[in-house]
Design an enzyme around this catalytic site. Structure first.
Site, PDB file in Angstrom:
ATOM      1  N   GLU A 278       0.788  -1.272  -0.082  1.00 33.61           N
ATOM      2  CA  GLU A 278      -0.080  -0.056  -0.013  1.00 33.61           C
ATOM      3  C   GLU A 278       0.700   1.216  -0.113  1.00 33.61           C
ATOM      4  OE1 GLU A 278      -3.260  -1.832   2.856  1.00 33.61           O
ATOM      5  OE2 GLU A 278      -2.205  -0.256   3.540  1.00 33.61           O
TER       6      GLU A 278
ATOM      7  N   CYS B 206       2.863   8.337   1.738  1.00 31.76           N
ATOM      8  CA  CYS B 206       3.740   7.135   2.711  1.00 31.76           C
ATOM      9  C   CYS B 206       3.548   6.140   1.898  1.00 31.76           C
ATOM     10  CB  CYS B 206       2.353   7.196   3.784  1.00 31.76           C
ATOM     11  SG  CYS B 206       2.491   5.870   5.016  1.00 31.76           S
TER      12      CYS B 206
ATOM     13  N   CYS C 214       4.363  -7.564   7.475  1.00 33.60           N
ATOM     14  CA  CYS C 214       5.588  -7.258   8.466  1.00 33.60           C
ATOM     15  C   CYS C 214       5.395  -8.540   9.503  1.00 33.60           C
ATOM     16  CB  CYS C 214       4.905  -5.992   9.074  1.00 33.60           C
ATOM     17  SG  CYS C 214       6.049  -5.322  10.200  1.00 33.60           S
TER      18      CYS C 214
ATOM     19  N   CYS D 169       2.484  -5.997  15.432  1.00 33.95           N
ATOM     20  CA  CYS D 169       1.785  -4.992  16.524  1.00 33.95           C
ATOM     21  C   CYS D 169       0.310  -5.242  16.570  1.00 33.95           C
ATOM     22  CB  CYS D 169       2.226  -3.433  16.272  1.00 33.95           C
ATOM     23  SG  CYS D 169       4.005  -3.413  16.128  1.00 33.95           S
TER      24      CYS D 169
ATOM     25  N   CYS E  98      -2.213  -2.857  14.529  1.00 32.00           N
ATOM     26  CA  CYS E  98      -2.008  -2.638  13.251  1.00 32.00           C
ATOM     27  C   CYS E  98      -2.514  -3.504  12.324  1.00 32.00           C
ATOM     28  CB  CYS E  98      -0.464  -2.337  13.149  1.00 32.00           C
ATOM     29  SG  CYS E  98       0.156  -2.061  11.580  1.00 32.00           S
TER      30      CYS E  98
ATOM     31  N   CYS F 292      -2.159   1.847   8.140  1.00 31.63           N
ATOM     32  CA  CYS F 292      -1.315   0.699   7.892  1.00 31.63           C
ATOM     33  C   CYS F 292      -2.049  -0.705   7.414  1.00 31.63           C
ATOM     34  CB  CYS F 292      -0.156   0.750   8.828  1.00 31.63           C
ATOM     35  SG  CYS F 292       1.228  -0.151   8.527  1.00 31.63           S
TER      36      CYS F 292
HETATM   37  N1  SAH Z   1       7.280  -0.526  11.375  1.00 29.51           N
HETATM   38  C1  SAH Z   1       7.478   0.893  11.369  1.00 29.51           C
HETATM   39  C2  SAH Z   1       6.677   1.589  10.110  1.00 29.51           C
HETATM   40  C3  SAH Z   1       5.070   1.186  10.048  1.00 29.51           C
HETATM   41  S1  SAH Z   1       3.777   1.668  11.262  1.00 29.51           S
HETATM   42  C4  SAH Z   1       7.006   1.553  12.615  1.00 29.51           C
HETATM   43  O1  SAH Z   1       6.582   0.800  13.396  1.00 29.51           O
HETATM   44  O2  SAH Z   1       7.200   2.775  12.750  1.00 29.51           O
HETATM   45  C5  SAH Z   1       3.936   3.125  10.823  1.00 29.51           C
HETATM   46  C6  SAH Z   1       3.231   3.948  12.033  1.00 29.51           C
HETATM   47  O3  SAH Z   1       1.685   3.871  11.777  1.00 29.51           O
HETATM   48  C7  SAH Z   1       3.552   3.335  13.274  1.00 29.51           C
HETATM   49  O4  SAH Z   1       3.697   4.682  14.249  1.00 29.51           O
HETATM   50  C8  SAH Z   1       2.048   2.747  13.823  1.00 29.51           C
HETATM   51  O5  SAH Z   1       2.363   2.588  15.161  1.00 29.51           O
HETATM   52  C9  SAH Z   1       1.254   3.702  13.113  1.00 29.51           C
HETATM   53  N2  SAH Z   1      -0.057   2.590  12.998  1.00 29.51           N
HETATM   54  C10 SAH Z   1      -0.381   1.468  12.570  1.00 29.51           C
HETATM   55  N3  SAH Z   1      -1.575   1.022  12.667  1.00 29.51           N
HETATM   56  C11 SAH Z   1      -2.325   2.203  13.218  1.00 29.51           C
HETATM   57  C12 SAH Z   1      -3.451   2.409  13.474  1.00 29.51           C
HETATM   58  N4  SAH Z   1      -4.522   1.495  13.514  1.00 29.51           N
HETATM   59  N5  SAH Z   1      -3.989   3.892  13.924  1.00 29.51           N
HETATM   60  C13 SAH Z   1      -2.939   4.736  13.908  1.00 29.51           C
HETATM   61  N6  SAH Z   1      -1.610   4.513  13.765  1.00 29.51           N
HETATM   62  C14 SAH Z   1      -1.103   3.238  13.505  1.00 29.51           C
END
Ligand code: SAH
Length: 346
Positions: free
Chosen positions: A93, A107, A114, A118, A121, A338
């Site tokens: 994406e 972005c 990944c 997390c 995410c 993301c």
């Molecule tokens: N792996 C890297 C980059 C990808 S995530 C990292 O962890 O920074 C990029 C950002 O989007 C991160 O800060 C992540 O915490 C945030 N993110 C992911 N899912 C999200 C969600 N559902 N709501 C808000 N931010 C989110």
């Protein structure tokens, strides 16, 4: 003979290959120009090359291209999300985010899904497939730049490496792609000040960035300064002390201010106790904190913090003289967080 993807060849490697096969090495510049500055999809389009060279290239190489498979535009804030298809049919994406100050931010992704998984995410719910090649990371920027012109009438102003994947677990490809984004000669000539790399906090990677004299902005997705809570939301193997060490090292070498990203989850990390821990963590080096509104994903264990608690949290940090911004979630109606679009297609 199996044909190779010519986009995987750097300028130097192209030069070497041409020389080895008795072609003039200055042709390498023309070839990489067609690929990186025009993103052509066939060798016939390389108009300034002799027929003999075009035939030779066709016999030895193919040109991979990223296709736009789907896109959605937010009715609320004009954010546009793209689902890209890679040459092996994998999907990633990219997002265009216009903001009030006339900026367009792209972005982009660095991996297909990944491994960090997390919990909050959407990308984490997809099965990890592979690292992106440097040219696939770069090409997203190229395409989004074209799309920005088409949709908003202007070029990209900023790049955030915050899409699918963990950039520091695909270090070399990410760095090579950033070099291309910044290169006037070979790529897009985007200033390092306009590029931000976001990491979950891979300490070896952060130290490597320091050793490599990383010029762009660094953001760390901290989300909590409490070890137990952090273990609960991500399976990143580095603990907070290791991350702290690497940040210290990074600051010593680069003198750069880093940004902490902190999604505020209701009753999980939004208490004053959590704010205190965060303020303490922030003493390591000069920094900025971006508090992020949670964008709800499908299988929800989390919900976003209340307005009241968000304000209290923010005020606490401001009172400690920390620089804090509140980031409203963009593109909520189009699953712009993301991994959400790729997820919805599965
Ligand atoms: N792996 C890297 C980059 C990808 S995530 C990292 O962890 O920074 C990029 C950002 O989007 C991160 O800060 C992540 O915490 C945030 N993110 C992911 N899912 C999200 C969600 N559902 N709501 C808000 N931010 C989110």
């Amino acid at each position: 003979m199996i044909k190779k993807d010519i986009k995987n060849f750097s300028f130097g490697k192209t030069q070497y290959f041409l020389k080895k096969n008795k072609f003039q090495s200055f042709r390498a510049k023309q070839i990489t120009n067609w690929l990186r500055k025009k993103n052509v999809s066939s060798f016939e389009e390389m108009k300034n090359l002799p027929k003999k060279l075009i035939d030779f290239l066709k016999n030895n190489f193919f040109i991979s291209n990223i296709e736009i498979k789907d896109f959605q535009k937010s009715e609320i804030d004009d954010t546009v999300k793209f689902l890209f298809q890679l040459s092996d049919n994998q999907e990633i994406e990219g997002v265009l985010i216009p903001s009030k100050n006339n900026r367009i931010t792209a972005c982009i992704s660095t991996q297909v899904a990944c491994i960090l998984s997390c919990k909050f995410c959407a990308t984490g719910q997809l099965k990890f497939q592979r690292n992106l090649f440097f040219h696939e990371i770069y090409e997203q920027v190229f395409i989004l730049n074209e799309k920005a012109k088409e949709i908003f009438g202007k070029h990209l102003s900023n790049i955030v490496i915050m899409g699918m994947g963990e950039p520091l677990l695909n270090y070399e490809n990410t760095m090579e792609a950033i070099d291309l984004m910044m290169s006037e000669k070979e790529g897009l000539g985007i200033s390092h000040q306009r590029i931000t790399l976001s990491t979950v906090g891979i300490s070896d990677g952060i130290k490597q960035l320091a050793d490599d004299n990383f010029k762009c902005n660094l953001a760390i997705s901290l989300h909590t300064a409490n070890e137990i809570k952090r273990k609960h939301i991500t399976n990143s193997k580095d603990n907070l002390d290791e991350i702290k060490d690497s940040i210290e090292y990074f600051y010593e070498k680069t003198k750069k201010r880093i940004t902490y990203e902190y999604i505020l989850f209701d009753k999980f990390n939004d208490s004053l106790e959590d704010a205190k821990k965060l303020a303490n963590f922030c003493k390591i080096s000069p920094c900025k904190i971006n508090l992020i509104e949670y964008n709800p994903t499908n299988n929800d264990i989390f919900s976003k913090s209340t307005e009241k608690n968000t304000k209290k949290f923010m005020d606490f940090l401001s009172d400690k003289n920390l620089i804090v911004n509140l980031r409203k979630s963009k593109g909520q109606d189009i699953l712009a967080s993301c991994g959400q679009l790729a997820n919805s297609k599965k």
